[in-house]
Enzyme design. Structure first.
Site, mmCIF file in Angstrom:
data_model
loop_
_atom_site.group_PDB
_atom_site.id
_atom_site.type_symbol
_atom_site.label_atom_id
_atom_site.label_comp_id
_atom_site.label_asym_id
_atom_site.label_seq_id
_atom_site.Cartn_x
_atom_site.Cartn_y
_atom_site.Cartn_z
ATOM 1 N N HIS A 7 0.978 -1.229 -0.187
ATOM 2 C CA HIS A 7 -0.014 0.142 -0.004
ATOM 3 C C HIS A 7 0.843 1.129 0.039
ATOM 4 C CE1 HIS A 7 0.807 -0.684 4.390
ATOM 5 N NE2 HIS A 7 0.741 0.459 4.507
ATOM 6 N N HIS A 79 4.081 7.177 3.807
ATOM 7 C CA HIS A 79 4.956 5.872 3.592
ATOM 8 C C HIS A 79 4.645 5.071 2.534
ATOM 9 C CE1 HIS A 79 2.051 4.021 6.803
ATOM 10 N NE2 HIS A 79 2.503 2.804 6.173
ATOM 11 N N GLU A 130 7.757 0.874 5.132
ATOM 12 C CA GLU A 130 7.391 0.008 5.952
ATOM 13 C C GLU A 130 7.711 -1.409 5.284
ATOM 14 O OE1 GLU A 130 2.980 -0.250 6.675
ATOM 15 O OE2 GLU A 130 3.230 -1.400 8.337
#
Lengths: 134, 134
Positions: A7, A79, A130
């Site tokens: 994502h 992010h 991440e």
């Protein structure tokens, strides 16, 4: 090592407005808001055919995205999340390559209840990354 | 209306370093640098199984990403690109919804030689959005 883009997270000051904009103006499928008090955010998932966008609004007093929104009051890209097969192997490879892992370096359960790590933006061209175990 | 996430663009001050980091530390497949003088950038494509990352370095005196790098010297996420089936229909729907299209509102040929438009970040929670005709 890195696999799918799981994502892109976008921090927003007003989740209802951002969600309506993605639904009504951009014509995307958006989820109901999901409060994640343990992560200090409320999230709306924007489904795309090949990945998803996560719209994040601070929840509670110590939200991890509050400092970002203080610097970027209109919101912005916060992010990107890449999937890895083995998060411990990924961490060890990253550390051997000189990259800094945030926190104590131990994977935590992320918003999808899978082990995640965050990497230092200064080691990755200003981008907070991440890693999530797929 | 919006379809696949075509790419996430990351502006970088040093393309060779960013490319090596994605290749050697994150273990991704990266392309050779591709100079696009007409777009004022040199690009490296980072291939992921479901989408791609585009690392962009300014090229020439009037690069459209130079102001962003002046504000973000370490680099950072510059824009996201969503695919649409019909860029003129998308533009008209966006304008009807009150969103601002950058420039004169006419699609230009983008870095992939397909028609593109950019949307005003202030109308999209601080995120610069590119639409590309699929």
């Amino acid at each position: 090592m890195i696999g799918r883009l799981n994502h892109v997270a976008i921090a927003v000051p007003d989740l209802a407005a951002a969600s309506a904009m993605y639904r009504d103006v951009l014509g995307a499928e958006v989820s109901e808001p999901l409060p994640l008090p343990g992560h200090g955010v409320t999230v709306v998932f924007v489904g795309l055919p090949n990945t998803k966008i996560e719209l994040l609004q601070p929840l509670g007093d110590a939200s991890p995205i509050a400092p970002f929104l203080a610097r970027n009051p209109s919101g912005g890209m916060h992010h990107v999340c890449y999937e890895v097969d083995d998060i411990l192997a990924a961490r060890d490879r990253l550390k051997a390559g000189g990259a800094r892992v945030l926190g104590d370096g131990e994977p935590k359960l992320g918003a999808h209840d899978k082990p995640v790590l965050f990497l230092h933006p200064k080691d990755f061209t200003g981008t907070l990354i991440e890693l999530e175990q797929a």
